[in-house]
Scaffold this active site. Structure first.
Site, PDB file in Angstrom:
ATOM      1  N   GLU A   1     -77.475  48.289  88.344  1.00  0.00           N
ATOM      2  CA  GLU A   1     -77.999  47.078  88.977  1.00  0.00           C
ATOM      3  C   GLU A   1     -79.178  47.382  89.904  1.00  0.00           C
ATOM      4  O   GLU A   1     -80.002  46.515  90.174  1.00  0.00           O
ATOM      5  CB  GLU A   1     -76.896  46.364  89.764  1.00  0.00           C
ATOM      6  CG  GLU A   1     -76.420  47.136  90.999  1.00  0.00           C
ATOM      7  CD  GLU A   1     -75.421  46.355  91.861  1.00  0.00           C
ATOM      8  OE1 GLU A   1     -75.028  45.248  91.458  1.00  0.00           O
ATOM      9  OE2 GLU A   1     -75.054  46.879  92.931  1.00  0.00           O
TER      10      GLU A   1
ATOM     11  N   THR B   1     -68.672  55.123  99.777  1.00  0.00           N
ATOM     12  CA  THR B   1     -69.352  54.186  98.886  1.00  0.00           C
ATOM     13  C   THR B   1     -69.074  54.568  97.441  1.00  0.00           C
ATOM     14  O   THR B   1     -69.090  55.754  97.097  1.00  0.00           O
ATOM     15  CB  THR B   1     -70.879  54.153  99.110  1.00  0.00           C
ATOM     16  OG1 THR B   1     -71.489  53.360  98.088  1.00  0.00           O
ATOM     17  CG2 THR B   1     -71.495  55.535  99.084  1.00  0.00           C
ATOM     18  N   ILE B   2     -68.819  53.563  96.611  1.00  0.00           N
ATOM     19  CA  ILE B   2     -68.636  53.856  95.190  1.00  0.00           C
ATOM     20  C   ILE B   2     -69.973  54.202  94.538  1.00  0.00           C
ATOM     21  O   ILE B   2     -70.009  54.707  93.424  1.00  0.00           O
ATOM     22  CB  ILE B   2     -67.961  52.686  94.433  1.00  0.00           C
ATOM     23  CG1 ILE B   2     -68.862  51.444  94.400  1.00  0.00           C
ATOM     24  CG2 ILE B   2     -66.604  52.369  95.024  1.00  0.00           C
ATOM     25  CD1 ILE B   2     -68.331  50.330  93.490  1.00  0.00           C
ATOM     26  N   ASP B   3     -71.083  53.956  95.249  1.00  0.00           N
ATOM     27  CA  ASP B   3     -72.413  54.251  94.694  1.00  0.00           C
ATOM     28  C   ASP B   3     -72.733  55.744  94.696  1.00  0.00           C
ATOM     29  O   ASP B   3     -73.676  56.172  94.020  1.00  0.00           O
ATOM     30  CB  ASP B   3     -73.497  53.513  95.482  1.00  0.00           C
ATOM     31  CG  ASP B   3     -73.395  52.006  95.356  1.00  0.00           C
ATOM     32  OD1 ASP B   3     -72.583  51.535  94.536  1.00  0.00           O
ATOM     33  OD2 ASP B   3     -74.112  51.296  96.086  1.00  0.00           O
TER      34      ASP B   3
ATOM     35  N   LEU C   1     -63.889  47.358  90.632  1.00  0.00           N
ATOM     36  CA  LEU C   1     -63.730  48.772  90.958  1.00  0.00           C
ATOM     37  C   LEU C   1     -63.486  49.017  92.447  1.00  0.00           C
ATOM     38  O   LEU C   1     -62.880  50.007  92.824  1.00  0.00           O
ATOM     39  CB  LEU C   1     -64.990  49.550  90.539  1.00  0.00           C
ATOM     40  CG  LEU C   1     -65.592  49.240  89.168  1.00  0.00           C
ATOM     41  CD1 LEU C   1     -66.838  50.085  88.947  1.00  0.00           C
ATOM     42  CD2 LEU C   1     -64.583  49.475  88.068  1.00  0.00           C
ATOM     43  N   ARG C   2     -63.969  48.117  93.293  1.00  0.00           N
ATOM     44  CA  ARG C   2     -64.055  48.417  94.722  1.00  0.00           C
ATOM     45  C   ARG C   2     -62.709  48.470  95.447  1.00  0.00           C
ATOM     46  O   ARG C   2     -62.551  49.210  96.411  1.00  0.00           O
ATOM     47  CB  ARG C   2     -64.965  47.397  95.420  1.00  0.00           C
ATOM     48  CG  ARG C   2     -66.353  47.319  94.823  1.00  0.00           C
ATOM     49  CD  ARG C   2     -67.312  46.521  95.680  1.00  0.00           C
ATOM     50  NE  ARG C   2     -66.800  45.229  96.069  1.00  0.00           N
ATOM     51  CZ  ARG C   2     -67.397  44.436  96.962  1.00  0.00           C
ATOM     52  NH1 ARG C   2     -68.508  44.835  97.558  1.00  0.00           N
ATOM     53  NH2 ARG C   2     -66.890  43.254  97.265  1.00  0.00           N
TER      54      ARG C   2
ATOM     55  N   ASP D   1     -74.325  53.894 103.864  1.00  0.00           N
ATOM     56  CA  ASP D   1     -75.515  54.269 104.625  1.00  0.00           C
ATOM     57  C   ASP D   1     -75.833  53.268 105.723  1.00  0.00           C
ATOM     58  O   ASP D   1     -76.285  53.651 106.812  1.00  0.00           O
ATOM     59  CB  ASP D   1     -76.717  54.455 103.679  1.00  0.00           C
ATOM     60  CG  ASP D   1     -77.027  53.231 102.853  1.00  0.00           C
ATOM     61  OD1 ASP D   1     -76.093  52.490 102.508  1.00  0.00           O
ATOM     62  OD2 ASP D   1     -78.209  53.023 102.532  1.00  0.00           O
TER      63      ASP D   1
ATOM     64  N   MET E   1     -72.496  48.416  89.278  1.00  0.00           N
ATOM     65  CA  MET E   1     -72.896  48.475  90.687  1.00  0.00           C
ATOM     66  C   MET E   1     -73.612  49.795  90.992  1.00  0.00           C
ATOM     67  O   MET E   1     -73.384  50.805  90.325  1.00  0.00           O
ATOM     68  CB  MET E   1     -71.690  48.310  91.608  1.00  0.00           C
ATOM     69  CG  MET E   1     -71.328  46.864  91.861  1.00  0.00           C
ATOM     70  SD  MET E   1     -70.117  46.686  93.196  1.00  0.00           S
ATOM     71  CE  MET E   1     -70.163  44.904  93.401  1.00  0.00           C
ATOM     72  N   GLY E   2     -74.421  49.756  92.005  1.00  0.00           N
ATOM     73  CA  GLY E   2     -75.234  50.896  92.419  1.00  0.00           C
ATOM     74  C   GLY E   2     -76.542  50.345  92.935  1.00  0.00           C
ATOM     75  O   GLY E   2     -77.518  50.220  92.201  1.00  0.00           O
TER      76      GLY E   2
END
Length: 462
Positions: free
Chosen positions: A242, A135-137, A304-305, A110, A181-182
């Site tokens: 997180e 994004t992994i989010d 993870l990234r 974003d 993560m997030g």
């Protein structure tokens, strides 16, 4: 006078996500077969916003044709933000023009989408800009059911990690607090928790109000530990998003006021050892009941990234990279790329902005959805049935070493302030059914021990 042909540039901003290289490769190949020269801008906006045009890499079919198998970013990445200073924004546009670039593909989340929007505005038609959401989010505002690339791979790797932790927890009789993560939304935590069948998952979207009290989170975890102990299980795995940190009252986490922020003014959540803070607070709370639990805090996210993308993300990102290149080569600009029902759909910047913030919208988990309801039904945490069933309530109170009334006084507020029960009362969840702990009651033989030895089924006590 001969005019040099215009070029296409690609840059990557934000944090890494599996599939970046696949986008770069597909976009490059699509442009190259049309005879368009492609440049990789190294390290996101970091150098070009300072006016440095030397940090570039020529992208050709030869050097990108196999990069889609690998994680990371072939041209680097950074969180450098050109929108905080007008001069940096001007330098970005000027640098691209000096490189003879009139087409720019940005890859990012974003924040990078917002930077792309501003570059598009500043360029005023001189440079066409297209953004590929990454994004992994999974929190970019794409249509429902369409993931951001990298999310599926991150969840896949996260599930493998948590699966092993669940075995370790049961083997060693301990709890794991897994911080996932997030930054804003709980998609990744919930995806991992639901897929693995973790004991419980906590995400920011399930709480009422904008501010979350740390004690509320602690009591949910303590309640789950007590309930688990009442069934004879001293182990468990809690997946915790997180992003809860950003909603906490700063008074609850004094370290927050001095924590480092990134170039987009986001709290560097990784700098806060949220898992260790929760571990200490939960153990302190358990002591009040004379209870003790071995708890290990574990962060997962960086693992993870940059993982190699799974086939889903490799295929998905090749579609996105091709579509981005095709769109921009056809004269398109000022849009984010999406693939919906197998078709390319541009999401124009002016349509995806949040009118309140002026920035790209963030997609949150919908706590009124039946998908979330199903996830909750498979978690082991305090629920309405625990307080409605006198036997269950007595068992929980006995485990905590306090009276029934005191247990209700200390923990029933969790149910009263639970958004899920609010949505159930309002009839927003059609699949809703009455809470039950029946499955956890110890089985009672329906026949004698001889039948049991003969392998006949023992029925639970109905």
């Amino acid at each position: 006078m001969t005019i040099a042909p215009k070029k296409l540039a690609i840059l990557v901003g934000g944090g890494p996500a599996p599939g970046i290289n696949s986008v770069i490769g597909a976009a490059t190949i699509r442009a190259a077969v049309e005879g368009i020269e492609v440049l990789g801008i190294k390290d996101g906006f970091q150098w070009i916003m300072e006016g440095d045009i030397t940090r570039v890499k020529e992208l050709t079919i030869h050097n990108v044709s196999r990069i889609h198998f690998r994680g990371g970013s072939y041209i680097g990445i950074s969180r450098a933000n050109p929108t905080k200073d007008k001069k940096h924004l001007e330098n970005t546009v000027t640098s691209l023009l000096r490189l003879n670039v009139d087409k720019l593909i940005t890859i990012g989340g974003d924040d990078t989408a917002y930077s792309a929007l501003k570059v598009n505005e500043m360029a005023a038609g001189r440079i066409k800009v297209v953004h590929v959401p990454k994004t992994i989010d999974n929190d970019l505002d794409l249509p429902h059911g369409i993931p951001t690339f990298g999310f599926q791979t991150a969840r896949h790797i996260g599930v493998d990690i948590v699966k092993n932790l669940m075995v370790d927890a049961q083997t060693t009789s301990r709890w794991y607090f897994v911080i996932s993560m997030g930054r804003k939304a709980g998609h990744l935590a919930l995806g991992i928790g639901k897929a693995t069948g973790a004991t419980l998952t906590l995400i920011p979207e399930e709480f009422t109000g904008k501010e979350i009290k740390l004690n509320h989170i602690v009591d949910i975890l303590v309640g789950a530990i007590i309930k688990r102990l009442s069934y004879g299980r001293p182990d468990g795995v809690a997946i915790i998003a997180e992003g809860l940190v950003e909603h906490l009252n700063p008074a609850d986490l004094e370290d927050l006021v001095t924590v480092e922020r990134d170039a987009h003014d986001n709290i560097r959540i990784a700098e806060i050892n949220f898992g260790e803070i929760l571990k200490a607070k939960v153990q302190e709370r358990l002591k009040q009941f004379g209870l003790k639990a071995t708890i290990v805090a574990k962060n997962i996210g960086y693992e993870l990234r940059c993982a190699d993308p799974i086939p889903f993300d490799m295929e998905y990102t090749r579609d996105l990279g091709f579509a981005a290149s095709q769109f921009i080569l056809s004269g398109g600009s000022g849009a984010m790329v999406s693939i919906q029902n197998g078709r390319f759909v541009p999401l124009y910047f002016n349509e995806i902005l949040d009118p309140k913030t002026g920035r790209t919208k963030v997609r949150m988990v919908d706590p009124s959805s039946e998908s979330f309801y199903i996830a909750r039904r498979y978690m082991l945490r305090l629920n309405q049935a625990d307080f409605d069933d006198p036997h269950e309530l007595a068992k929980l109170a006995a485990t905590a070493g306090i009276s029934i009334d005191e247990f209700r006084n200390q923990f029933y507020y969790l149910i009263e302030n639970d958004l899920l029960y609010k949505f159930i009362r309002e009839g927003k969840i059609e699949l809703a059914s009455q809470d039950s702990n029946w499955a956890y009651n110890p089985p009672v033989p329906s026949r004698d021990a001889e039948n049991e030895l003969n392998g006949e089924t023992m029925l639970p006590n109905l």
